[in-house]
Design a protein around this motif. Structure first.
Motif, PDB file in Angstrom:
ATOM      1  N   ALA A 110      68.650  32.948  21.465  1.00 16.68           N
ATOM      2  CA  ALA A 110      68.534  32.117  22.662  1.00 16.68           C
ATOM      3  C   ALA A 110      67.624  32.783  23.695  1.00 16.68           C
ATOM      4  N   LEU A 111      67.722  34.102  23.815  1.00 14.00           N
ATOM      5  CA  LEU A 111      66.870  34.828  24.752  1.00 14.00           C
ATOM      6  C   LEU A 111      65.404  34.743  24.320  1.00 14.00           C
ATOM      7  N   ALA A 112      65.154  34.860  23.021  1.00 11.48           N
ATOM      8  CA  ALA A 112      63.781  34.744  22.528  1.00 11.48           C
ATOM      9  C   ALA A 112      63.223  33.351  22.794  1.00 11.48           C
ATOM     10  N   ALA A 113      64.075  32.338  22.661  1.00 17.08           N
ATOM     11  CA  ALA A 113      63.629  30.972  22.946  1.00 17.08           C
ATOM     12  C   ALA A 113      63.264  30.819  24.420  1.00 17.08           C
ATOM     13  N   GLU A 114      64.048  31.447  25.292  1.00 14.87           N
ATOM     14  CA  GLU A 114      63.745  31.398  26.727  1.00 14.87           C
ATOM     15  C   GLU A 114      62.467  32.166  27.034  1.00 14.87           C
ATOM     16  N   ARG A 115      62.270  33.278  26.354  1.00  9.76           N
ATOM     17  CA  ARG A 115      61.044  34.065  26.553  1.00  9.76           C
ATOM     18  C   ARG A 115      59.813  33.244  26.171  1.00  9.76           C
ATOM     19  N   ARG A 116      59.919  32.456  25.121  1.00 12.82           N
ATOM     20  CA  ARG A 116      58.790  31.634  24.686  1.00 12.82           C
ATOM     21  C   ARG A 116      58.446  30.547  25.696  1.00 12.82           C
ATOM     22  N   ARG A 117      59.362  30.256  26.592  1.00 13.69           N
ATOM     23  CA  ARG A 117      59.150  29.214  27.600  1.00 13.69           C
ATOM     24  C   ARG A 117      58.790  29.768  28.972  1.00 13.69           C
ATOM     25  N   MET A 118      58.576  31.079  29.055  1.00 11.20           N
ATOM     26  CA  MET A 118      58.139  31.664  30.326  1.00 11.20           C
ATOM     27  C   MET A 118      56.770  31.126  30.718  1.00 11.20           C
ATOM     28  N   PRO A 119      56.496  31.019  32.011  1.00 13.28           N
ATOM     29  CA  PRO A 119      55.134  30.661  32.453  1.00 13.28           C
ATOM     30  C   PRO A 119      54.197  31.833  32.195  1.00 13.28           C
ATOM     31  N   MET A 120      52.910  31.632  32.462  1.00 13.63           N
ATOM     32  CA  MET A 120      51.946  32.712  32.292  1.00 13.63           C
ATOM     33  C   MET A 120      51.030  32.755  33.500  1.00 13.63           C
ATOM     34  N   VAL A 121      50.335  33.896  33.649  1.00 15.02           N
ATOM     35  CA  VAL A 121      49.453  34.079  34.795  1.00 15.02           C
ATOM     36  C   VAL A 121      48.076  34.491  34.281  1.00 15.02           C
ATOM     37  N   ALA A 122      47.040  33.944  34.886  1.00 14.84           N
ATOM     38  CA  ALA A 122      45.675  34.257  34.456  1.00 14.84           C
ATOM     39  C   ALA A 122      45.329  35.703  34.761  1.00 14.84           C
ATOM     40  N   VAL A 123      44.635  36.341  33.853  1.00 12.90           N
ATOM     41  CA  VAL A 123      44.129  37.697  34.053  1.00 12.90           C
ATOM     42  C   VAL A 123      42.756  37.585  34.707  1.00 12.90           C
ATOM     43  N   GLU A 124      42.652  38.114  35.897  1.00 14.70           N
ATOM     44  CA  GLU A 124      41.409  37.974  36.666  1.00 14.70           C
ATOM     45  C   GLU A 124      40.497  39.188  36.537  1.00 14.70           C
ATOM     46  N   GLY A 125      41.071  40.369  36.328  1.00 17.22           N
ATOM     47  CA  GLY A 125      40.273  41.592  36.302  1.00 17.22           C
ATOM     48  C   GLY A 125      39.395  41.696  35.067  1.00 17.22           C
ATOM     49  N   ASP A 126      38.279  42.386  35.210  1.00 15.69           N
ATOM     50  CA  ASP A 126      37.364  42.622  34.101  1.00 15.69           C
ATOM     51  C   ASP A 126      37.673  44.002  33.531  1.00 15.69           C
ATOM     52  N   HIS A 127      38.702  44.073  32.710  1.00 14.88           N
ATOM     53  CA  HIS A 127      39.154  45.361  32.191  1.00 14.88           C
ATOM     54  C   HIS A 127      38.304  45.768  30.998  1.00 14.88           C
ATOM     55  N   ARG A 128      37.892  47.052  31.008  1.00 14.23           N
ATOM     56  CA  ARG A 128      37.005  47.569  29.976  1.00 14.23           C
ATOM     57  C   ARG A 128      37.686  48.714  29.222  1.00 14.23           C
ATOM     58  N   PHE A 129      37.288  48.843  27.985  1.00 20.24           N
ATOM     59  CA  PHE A 129      37.873  49.836  27.093  1.00 20.24           C
ATOM     60  C   PHE A 129      36.760  50.422  26.228  1.00 20.24           C
ATOM     61  N   VAL A 130      37.057  51.564  25.629  1.00 16.26           N
ATOM     62  CA  VAL A 130      36.145  52.148  24.658  1.00 16.26           C
ATOM     63  C   VAL A 130      36.893  52.282  23.335  1.00 16.26           C
ATOM     64  N   GLY A 131      36.285  51.754  22.279  1.00 15.33           N
ATOM     65  CA  GLY A 131      36.834  51.875  20.947  1.00 15.33           C
ATOM     66  C   GLY A 131      35.931  52.699  20.060  1.00 15.33           C
ATOM     67  N   PRO A 132      36.220  52.767  18.799  1.00 15.48           N
ATOM     68  CA  PRO A 132      35.381  53.555  17.874  1.00 15.48           C
ATOM     69  C   PRO A 132      33.927  53.105  17.844  1.00 15.48           C
ATOM     70  N   ASP A 133      33.684  51.841  18.184  1.00 16.73           N
ATOM     71  CA  ASP A 133      32.320  51.307  18.123  1.00 16.73           C
ATOM     72  C   ASP A 133      31.689  51.106  19.496  1.00 16.73           C
ATOM     73  N   GLY A 134      32.281  51.701  20.534  1.00 21.77           N
ATOM     74  CA  GLY A 134      31.694  51.595  21.857  1.00 21.77           C
ATOM     75  C   GLY A 134      32.550  50.802  22.830  1.00 21.77           C
ATOM     76  N   GLU A 135      31.951  50.453  23.969  1.00 26.84           N
ATOM     77  CA  GLU A 135      32.690  49.781  25.035  1.00 26.84           C
ATOM     78  C   GLU A 135      32.904  48.302  24.722  1.00 26.84           C
ATOM     79  N   VAL A 136      34.108  47.817  25.048  1.00 25.85           N
ATOM     80  CA  VAL A 136      34.478  46.424  24.800  1.00 25.85           C
ATOM     81  C   VAL A 136      35.297  45.911  25.975  1.00 25.85           C
ATOM     82  N   GLY A 137      35.515  44.595  26.014  1.00 27.00           N
ATOM     83  CA  GLY A 137      36.351  43.990  27.031  1.00 27.00           C
ATOM     84  C   GLY A 137      37.714  43.616  26.476  1.00 27.00           C
ATOM     85  N   LEU A 138      38.578  43.120  27.348  1.00 28.76           N
ATOM     86  CA  LEU A 138      39.933  42.756  26.947  1.00 28.76           C
ATOM     87  C   LEU A 138      39.914  41.689  25.847  1.00 28.76           C
TER      88      LEU A 138
END
Length: 228
Positions: free
Chosen positions: A38-66
């Protein structure tokens, strides 16, 4: 193996009494299973919020975005692993708790099959990450945070570990749908589930455990799996 007094051991009963106790406990276990569903079902019905930041990362092949971290899938789960200068035995290992968690990451082919990607993020560079992955035998995707403070502030993992869940829509807009930290992450660490089945339990001081059974402070007994 620690010696235990007889008084610390479970009561010895005949098979009929053991079966009755087992069936009584099973009723409560099934109630917990239904409550978890029941808790998992409620979790699936949570609202969501837009990600506004331009978050950057580095992986094995160089810099990438979210968006790149999704690896073409619909959902993304990110664990903020504290591997960085000043934490743990840098650069040979990171936070013991984060390492304990990462030991339990499953074969991700099954997660990927449900349109979901799982990855780790840390401030550590890719060279240090590669060395620790080799030492620990981990193959989980692991990215370097370009702006640890910005990412940590927006996603509540600046000073403590946590799991963030993201969803992308058909226009590649990214949304944050869920966050959990502390003991909420225990579902990812089946060591606890195994120990909770035993008479001695987790053997930590906070537990409600019969007198005489071993109990030690939490966290202090944890080791990297090659240091026990």
């Amino acid at each position: 193996m620690q010696t235990l007094p007889d008084s610390a051991l479970p009561q010895v009963v005949d098979a009929a009494r053991w079966q009755a106790a087992r069936e009584a406990l099973l009723v409560k276990e099934k109630e917990l299973t239904r409550a978890r569903d029941a808790l998992a079902a409620e979790r699936r019905r949570m609202p969501m919020v837009a990600v506004e930041g331009d978050h950057r990362f580095v992986g094995p092949d160089g810099e990438v975005g979210l968006l790149d971290l999704f690896d073409g899938r619909r959902q993304l789960v990110l664990y903020r692993h504290f591997f960085e200068p000043g934490v743990g035995n840098w650069p040979h290992s990171g936070c013991p708790g984060c390492s304990f968690f990462t030991d339990h990451v499953p074969n991700l082919a099954h997660v990927n099959a449900r349109d979901t990607t799982f990855a780790l993020v840390s401030p550590a560079g890719q060279e240090e990450i590669a060395a620790v992955r080799t030492r620990m035998g981990w193959d989980t995707p692991w990215y370097t945070l370009v702006d640890p403070e910005g990412f940590g502030t927006e996603f509540d993992v600046l000073e403590y570990f946590g799991l963030n869940v993201f969803l992308r829509d058909d226009a590649d807009r990214i949304y944050r749908t869920y966050f959990v930290t502390a003991r909420g992450s225990e579902a990812f660490t089946p060591t606890w589930s195994i120990l909770d089945l035993t008479p001695l339990g987790r053997q930590e001081e906070w537990e409600d455990t019969p007198a005489g059974r071993p109990r030690t402070p939490p966290y202090h007994w944890w080791r990297l799996h090659d240091e026990y």
